[in-house]
Each structure stands twice: as structure tokens, then as C-alpha cells.
Design a protein around this motif. Sequence first.
Motif, PDB file in Angstrom:
ATOM      1  N   GLY A  45      -1.518 -10.811  -9.849  1.00 14.90           N
ATOM      2  CA  GLY A  45      -2.854 -10.496 -10.349  1.00 14.90           C
ATOM      3  C   GLY A  45      -2.961 -10.941 -11.805  1.00 14.90           C
ATOM      4  O   GLY A  45      -2.031 -10.736 -12.591  1.00 14.90           O
ATOM      5  N   GLY A  69      -2.291  -5.467  -0.948  1.00 17.73           N
ATOM      6  CA  GLY A  69      -1.500  -6.640  -1.366  1.00 17.73           C
ATOM      7  C   GLY A  69      -0.643  -6.279  -2.566  1.00 17.73           C
ATOM      8  O   GLY A  69      -1.078  -6.333  -3.711  1.00 17.73           O
ATOM      9  N   SER A  75      -0.192  -5.125  -9.655  1.00 14.25           N
ATOM     10  CA  SER A  75      -1.466  -4.392  -9.616  1.00 14.25           C
ATOM     11  C   SER A  75      -1.213  -2.895  -9.411  1.00 14.25           C
ATOM     12  O   SER A  75      -1.834  -2.061 -10.089  1.00 14.25           O
ATOM     13  N   ASP A  93       1.605  -3.832   1.861  1.00 20.17           N
ATOM     14  CA  ASP A  93       2.038  -5.225   2.010  1.00 20.17           C
ATOM     15  C   ASP A  93       2.870  -5.361   3.277  1.00 20.17           C
ATOM     16  O   ASP A  93       3.531  -4.400   3.695  1.00 20.17           O
ATOM     17  N   ALA A 124      -2.047  -4.310   6.392  1.00 20.14           N
ATOM     18  CA  ALA A 124      -2.939  -3.388   5.679  1.00 20.14           C
ATOM     19  C   ALA A 124      -4.103  -2.919   6.551  1.00 20.14           C
ATOM     20  O   ALA A 124      -4.559  -1.782   6.396  1.00 20.14           O
ATOM     21  N   ASP A 146      -6.555  -7.782  -2.379  1.00 20.19           N
ATOM     22  CA  ASP A 146      -5.828  -8.955  -2.893  1.00 20.19           C
ATOM     23  C   ASP A 146      -4.722  -9.359  -1.915  1.00 20.19           C
ATOM     24  O   ASP A 146      -3.632  -9.734  -2.333  1.00 20.19           O
TER      25      ASP A 146
END
Length: 224
Positions: A45, A69, A75, A93, A124, A146
Motif C-alpha cells: 500500500g 489483502g 495496511s 489473505d 476473503a 486491496d
Amino acid sequence: MSKSYEDPNDPIVGYCTKLTVKQTPVEKELEDTTIKNHQHYGMLGAPEVLQFGKNFIYLIGAKRVLDIGTFSGASALAWATALPSDGEVQSFDVDHSALKSIGLPIIQKHPELEKKITFNLGPAVEKLDGLIAKGESGKYDLAFIDADKINYTNYYKKCMKLLRSGGVILVDNALWNNAVTKNPSTFDSSTKAIDECNKYIFGDESSNSTLLTIGDGVHVAFKK
Ligand SMILES: C[S@@+](CC[C@H](N)C(=O)[O-])C[C@H]1O[C@@H](n2cnc3c(N)ncnc32)[C@H](O)[C@@H]1O
């Protein structure tokens, strides 16, 4: 636009980043270690995007965050840094290799941050469905999307269910290196999925949104 760590010589990105991003030493250590040790470090990120998400956590008094993610954990760590001591990050993840080799050894040196994060291994979509089935709808404050682009609209819909009214979703890579602005006949499957998600958000009556040109583009949706 581009992520600041990918294009440090872009004068506008550099100026904006220098005067807004306030990383803690542990966040910087995780970013630097990922860039140094992971061949796909470009998945990290962007620090300016993570700062933006942290600002929302402060602004809306967020306590519960969904992080779709994980990668090496940058993040999730950013959200844990901004959350109060009783805050919670659920990070998802399908692959914990970067987390185990890079992120965890750094995060574990800071138990006060580590205790706020749950790292969930698995797809997810299924994990978010699990939270919805457990009656968690309406109980989260912020979501960061993400992960795999193909599922972006699925993630948006599920996160909207899980968010309270006034909650915020940040959809990362919403410009996808500007590919979404090109002729649709050139779109690959990820570009198509991101473009569809941006359009879905725009048409969604249950939110208002702004698509920002920071990092690789962030589509910010505000749940009514
Ligand atoms: C861009 S990286 C996440 C970066 C991270 N948010 C950060 O700020 O550094 C995307 C991650 O999504 C994960 N991913 C891919 N498909 C997934 C899926 N179906 N469910 C959950 N995670 C997935 C990948 O393994 C990868 O680690």
C-alpha cells in the motif's frame, strides 16, 4: 499518478507525500524491509494512501476495520497504529508467506499493535460471508479493499453490508496505473473488474463517493 515509493522523482507526488505522510518507525521499517526483500514489493500500500486511511480512522472514531489483502501487513499495521487500544483489524489473505517472513517479525516486536490485528488465512469473499453469517453486519467502521481485482465488486458489496451507517470504504488501485481511462477494448480482466467496481459504486444509492488520484487511485465510498 503513482505510488510515492515507485516514483520518488515525481515532483507533485514527492511534495504531497513529504508534507502529509507521518509514518511511525515501525511502519517505515515494514515498508523498507518489504521493498528490500520481496520481489513483488509493488503490492505494498502506498504510504500516502495508508496515511489517508489513518486520517479517516481518527476522523470517524473508527474502532473496527476490515483489511482485504494483507500481503506483508503494511495496511493492517497502519490501521492498528491509528486505532485506539481497544480497536480491532480483521485482515484477510490467501497467502501468509510475505506476512510470516517480513511483516510478523516486525509487528511482533510491538505487542500493543499486534494484539489489535487478527490475520485470517483464506479467500476473503468466504471470510466476509462468514462475518455476515455471524451477525456482524453494520458493526464495522472502515474497510480497505486491496486484494484480487476480479472480486472488487464482491468485496465492496460485502463490506457495505458489514459497515455501519457513516462508515467508509477505501478501494485501492481504483485507477490501476491509469488503465481504466484507456479504451475499454484494451482492458484485461483486472482492469475490467476495477472499472466495473468504480461504476457500481457510482450507481450505488446507499453511498456517495469520491475517486481520488493519490497513489494508484483510491475510490472512497461513504455509506449513507
Ligand atoms: C496488493 S496486496 C495487499 C497489500 C496490502 N494491503 C498493503 O497495504 O501492503 C494484495 C494481496 O491480496 C491477496 N489476495 C489475492 N487473492 C485473494 C483472495 N481471493 N482473498 C484474499 N486475499 C487475496 C494476495 O495474496 C496479496 O497478498
